[in-house]
Design a protein around this motif. Structure first.
Motif: not given
Length: 344
Positions: A192-195, A231-233, A240-255
């Protein structure tokens, strides 16, 4: 007359019946028997005899464990320096400190631990951002130590602005990429730090290219967004934490993008003013990406807090069923905390 008086070797081996026989009879038995008599077996020395003797010399009354005993002896925990089973009786009731602390924590302690972990992650973001901006920090330090008179009169404003902008943008990139996540490995932190550092320098290169295009009277090229799911995935990994956050957003029905309806009216006004203060379209697009990504990162801490509230409601319900409801449980139930996780 050996049959009547016996053999002189009988006295040497009093417990050997074979030696008491007549020599002629022993020869006959040796010829006719398919198995050869080897005489009485001598007691074999135990492999642990030396160790037992050594232990007795040191005053240890317990003998060394045999192979059968060692196989049945429970293994000592990894905290012990002797993994061969020694001092196992001292470790039989051992419990790790983390297990004891987890068992003794109350609902309020668990909630405080989540908030403390979140604050620690925010402090870690500051340290990681400084590490990524070390060149800008060194430039500012050199300006103060060996800068010219003009830089000194301007209080090294140029290098200071570059360092502060690097620190601010690196921190925001780290948040957007999931550095606030509570469950991450050291390898993921480094990725994450390098990216984040790579995104910052790419942002600077895009700004330079856009400024040169405007000076030349050319149209500014439209480039893909800096932060995208693909690109982030690819840079951080599917787990990664980014991918999990994206998945969590989809489960909550948010954009996954910026949607003002997801925020309070006060926050909507702040976002509008923040976007209006920016000059170029590229800066506004990047700002919207960062705001949306930071919101996804904050969903994890909100979900953890809701889990702690759910555990607290369950514990209060169990105590009430067993007739051990406390005064605090009664007050919370009367105020309606059992319905919505602590808010009336």
């Amino acid at each position: 007359m050996g049959w009547l008086w016996g053999d002189s070797t009988a006295s040497a081996q009093p417990n050997d019946a074979y030696s008491k026989l007549d020599p002629a009879l022993r020869d006959f038995l040796d010829k006719e028997s398919p198995l050869k008599y080897e005489g009485p077996s001598k007691p074999k020395a135990s492999p642990d005899a030396a160790s037992n003797e050594f232990r007795s010399q040191l005053g240890w009354t317990e003998p060394a464990p045999t192979t059968e005993q060692a196989s049945t002896t429970p293994a000592v925990p990894p905290e012990s320096l002797y993994q061969d089973g020694r001092y196992a009786h001292l470790w039989k009731n051992y419990r790790p400190r983390a297990e004891i602390e987890a068992a003794s924590q109350t609902e309020a302690d668990k909630l405080r631990s989540v908030i403390a972990a979140y604050n620690d992650r925010r402090a870690a973001i500051g340290r990681a951002a400084v590490e990524n901006c070390v060149m800008e920090q060194l430039a500012e330090r050199e300006c103060w130590e060996s800068g010219n008179l003009r830089d000194m009169m301007n209080m090294c404003r140029g290098p200071n602005r570059q360092f502060m902008r690097c620190y601010t943008m690196q921190s925001r990139f780290l948040k957007a990429l999931g550095y606030l996540g509570l469950e991450r490995s050291e390898e993921e932190e480094e990725r994450i730090q390098m990216h984040a550092d790579r995104l910052y320098h790419e942002m600077l290169a895009r700004e330079t290219a856009a400024e040169e295009a405007r000076k030349s009277g050319l149209e500014v090229p439209v480039l893909p967004p800096l932060i995208s799911r693909e690109s982030a995935t690819a840079a951080l990994g599917a787990d990664s934490a980014y991918a999990q956050a994206e998945k969590r957003t989809e489960e909550l029905g948010s954009s996954s993008g910026l949607r003002l309806a997801d925020y309070t009216p006060e926050r909507q006004e702040q976002i509008k003013k923040q976007l209006a203060s920016l000059n170029t379209r590229e800066e506004r697009e990047l700002e919207m990406q960062l705001i949306a990504a930071e919101r996804r990162a904050q969903l994890e801490i909100a979900e953890r807090i809701q889990e702690r509230f759910a555990e607290e409601r369950k514990s209060r319900a169990d105590r009430r069923e067993r007739g051990r409801e406390s005064v605090g449980d009664t007050i919370k139930r009367m105020w309606g905390w059992d319905n919505d996780g602590g808010q009336k």
